[in-house]
Design an enzyme around this catalytic site. Structure first.
Site, PDB file in Angstrom:
ATOM      1  N   SER A   9       0.852  -1.202   0.000  1.00 60.48           N
ATOM      2  CA  SER A   9       0.000   0.000   0.000  1.00 60.48           C
ATOM      3  C   SER A   9       0.880   1.242   0.000  1.00 60.48           C
ATOM      4  O   SER A   9       1.671   1.451   0.930  1.00 60.48           O
ATOM      5  CB  SER A   9      -0.891   0.004   1.241  1.00 60.48           C
ATOM      6  OG  SER A   9      -1.410   1.309   1.428  1.00 60.48           O
ATOM      7  N   HIS A  34      -1.472  -1.329  -4.123  1.00 60.00           N
ATOM      8  CA  HIS A  34      -2.707  -0.914  -3.448  1.00 60.00           C
ATOM      9  C   HIS A  34      -2.688   0.604  -3.248  1.00 60.00           C
ATOM     10  O   HIS A  34      -1.730   1.156  -2.721  1.00 60.00           O
ATOM     11  CB  HIS A  34      -2.795  -1.637  -2.105  1.00 60.00           C
ATOM     12  CG  HIS A  34      -4.047  -1.411  -1.342  1.00 60.00           C
ATOM     13  ND1 HIS A  34      -5.215  -2.102  -1.588  1.00 60.00           N
ATOM     14  CD2 HIS A  34      -4.331  -0.576  -0.308  1.00 60.00           C
ATOM     15  CE1 HIS A  34      -6.152  -1.716  -0.732  1.00 60.00           C
ATOM     16  NE2 HIS A  34      -5.644  -0.765   0.051  1.00 60.00           N
ATOM     17  N   ASP A  36      -4.744   3.834  -1.701  1.00 59.19           N
ATOM     18  CA  ASP A  36      -5.783   4.206  -0.735  1.00 59.19           C
ATOM     19  C   ASP A  36      -6.297   5.607  -1.011  1.00 59.19           C
ATOM     20  O   ASP A  36      -5.590   6.594  -0.801  1.00 59.19           O
ATOM     21  CB  ASP A  36      -5.209   4.138   0.684  1.00 59.19           C
ATOM     22  CG  ASP A  36      -5.024   2.707   1.138  1.00 59.19           C
ATOM     23  OD1 ASP A  36      -6.008   1.955   1.104  1.00 59.19           O
ATOM     24  OD2 ASP A  36      -3.893   2.345   1.507  1.00 59.19           O
ATOM     25  N   MET A  38      -8.808   8.493   0.021  1.00 62.75           N
ATOM     26  CA  MET A  38      -9.600   8.943   1.194  1.00 62.75           C
ATOM     27  C   MET A  38     -10.067  10.375   0.966  1.00 62.75           C
ATOM     28  O   MET A  38      -9.326  11.199   0.440  1.00 62.75           O
ATOM     29  CB  MET A  38      -8.732   8.883   2.447  1.00 62.75           C
ATOM     30  CG  MET A  38      -8.096   7.527   2.704  1.00 62.75           C
ATOM     31  SD  MET A  38      -7.273   7.486   4.296  1.00 62.75           S
ATOM     32  CE  MET A  38      -6.395   5.910   4.169  1.00 62.75           C
ATOM     33  N   HIS A  67      -8.525   1.322  -3.580  1.00 59.86           N
ATOM     34  CA  HIS A  67      -9.426   1.179  -2.434  1.00 59.86           C
ATOM     35  C   HIS A  67     -10.072   2.534  -2.161  1.00 59.86           C
ATOM     36  O   HIS A  67      -9.419   3.454  -1.667  1.00 59.86           O
ATOM     37  CB  HIS A  67      -8.580   0.685  -1.242  1.00 59.86           C
ATOM     38  CG  HIS A  67      -9.334   0.515   0.033  1.00 59.86           C
ATOM     39  ND1 HIS A  67      -8.703   0.282   1.245  1.00 59.86           N
ATOM     40  CD2 HIS A  67     -10.665   0.525   0.305  1.00 59.86           C
ATOM     41  CE1 HIS A  67      -9.614   0.166   2.193  1.00 59.86           C
ATOM     42  NE2 HIS A  67     -10.802   0.315   1.659  1.00 59.86           N
ATOM     43  N   MET A  69     -12.089   4.826  -0.146  1.00 62.00           N
ATOM     44  CA  MET A  69     -12.670   5.109   1.172  1.00 62.00           C
ATOM     45  C   MET A  69     -13.312   6.488   1.071  1.00 62.00           C
ATOM     46  O   MET A  69     -12.852   7.467   1.658  1.00 62.00           O
ATOM     47  CB  MET A  69     -11.578   5.055   2.244  1.00 62.00           C
ATOM     48  CG  MET A  69     -11.161   3.637   2.583  1.00 62.00           C
ATOM     49  SD  MET A  69      -9.554   3.547   3.366  1.00 62.00           S
ATOM     50  CE  MET A  69      -8.520   3.637   1.910  1.00 62.00           C
ATOM     51  N   MET A 138     -11.605  -5.511   6.123  1.00 68.72           N
ATOM     52  CA  MET A 138     -10.716  -4.554   6.796  1.00 68.72           C
ATOM     53  C   MET A 138     -10.317  -5.118   8.153  1.00 68.72           C
ATOM     54  O   MET A 138     -11.169  -5.518   8.951  1.00 68.72           O
ATOM     55  CB  MET A 138     -11.414  -3.198   6.976  1.00 68.72           C
ATOM     56  CG  MET A 138     -11.571  -2.379   5.709  1.00 68.72           C
ATOM     57  SD  MET A 138     -10.025  -2.065   4.824  1.00 68.72           S
ATOM     58  CE  MET A 138      -9.103  -1.088   6.023  1.00 68.72           C
ATOM     59  N   ASP A 176      -6.579  -5.983   4.983  1.00 67.77           N
ATOM     60  CA  ASP A 176      -5.912  -4.678   4.894  1.00 67.77           C
ATOM     61  C   ASP A 176      -5.907  -4.020   6.267  1.00 67.77           C
ATOM     62  O   ASP A 176      -6.972  -3.743   6.825  1.00 67.77           O
ATOM     63  CB  ASP A 176      -6.700  -3.830   3.872  1.00 67.77           C
ATOM     64  CG  ASP A 176      -6.115  -2.451   3.643  1.00 67.77           C
ATOM     65  OD1 ASP A 176      -5.031  -2.161   4.161  1.00 67.77           O
ATOM     66  OD2 ASP A 176      -6.768  -1.668   2.923  1.00 67.77           O
TER      67      ASP A 176
END
Ligand code: DX5
Ligand code: ZN
Length: 226
Positions: A9, A34, A36, A38, A67, A69, A138, A176
């Site tokens: 990640s 990966h 992330d 957000m 991913h 979020m 998660m 994760d």
């Protein structure tokens, strides 16, 4: 079970030399990268958007595992697909029309995945398995890297594995948060096959050594469990 895959990640990578740091993970045998995303709403933190995915697309051919979020993820799936995402993961808690969102992702020729927060029961995804390529359990509350693994999530990994096996679908089960050599064995034995790791890989002095240590721990646990 699908083969073990390691997904570093970039949340814990050095952003002043992101391309180089990612290339170290690629050279060390990472299976995917990966990313992330957000938004400061679904989670307290704000990170990156499609521009970073597009930039990563230029440094590697490995699958980009994105991913999301974010609230209203359906508004952004097209932008991330165009930027080069290979898998798009939406949080079930952020997707009131999950079925439609997963259909929209697949219509873009992108692998569709859904993530479950630590408090969310697997029954929430019971009716969408046929639209899924991957389930993300998660193992921390999303928002930050470097948090402690939550052992209570192991039971959920087992439950999702049971559901996937019962349907005979080739769905990857990803974990994760807090994944490191000391927790890798437990998640793999519970049925996970895709291990996301930020701090344990990009926070380590040597990315290759750290990635190999994680893969070895996962594979050893699997060998011992058969
Ligand atoms: C957390 C993110 C993770 C994060 C994991 O909200 O979804 O992908 O990078 O970080 P570690 O491996 O450091 O717990
Ligand atoms: Zn993540």
């Amino acid at each position: 079970m699908n083969p073990i895959k390691i997904a570093p990640s970039i949340l814990s990578a050095d952003f002043t030399r992101l391309g180089e740091h990612v290339s170290e993970a690629v050279a060390a045998g990472a299976d995917m990268i990966h990313v992330d995303v957000m938004d400061g709403r679904f989670v307290p933190n704000i990170t990156m958007g499609p521009l970073v995915v597009k930039a990563l697309r230029r440094v590697t051919d490995l699958p980009l595992d994105v991913h999301l979020m974010i609230v209203e993820p359906e508004r952004y799936v097209e932008a991330f697909a165009e930027a080069g995402a290979d898998t798009l993961t939406v949080q079930v808690e952020a997707s009131p029309h999950l079925h439609r969102t997963l259909q929209a992702i697949r219509a873009l020729d992108v692998r569709a995945a859904v993530a479950l927060n630590p408090h969310t029961p697997p029954v929430m995804i019971e009716h969408v398995y046929d639209l899924l390529d991957q389930v993300l359990v998660m193992t921390v509350n999303p928002g930050f890297g470097g948090q402690a693994f939550i052992p209570a999530t192991l039971e959920k990994v087992r439950e999702v594995r049971r559901q996937v096996e019962a349907r005979g679908l080739p769905i990857d089960i990803q974990v994760d948060g807090g994944i490191a050599p000391d927790t890798a064995g437990q998640v793999v034995k519970a049925g996970a096959n895709v291990l996301v790791a930020g701090n344990a890989i990009f926070g380590a002095p040597d990315v290759a050594v750290a990635l190999h240590a994680l893969r070895d721990a996962a594979q050893q646990a699997l060998l011992r469990s058969v």
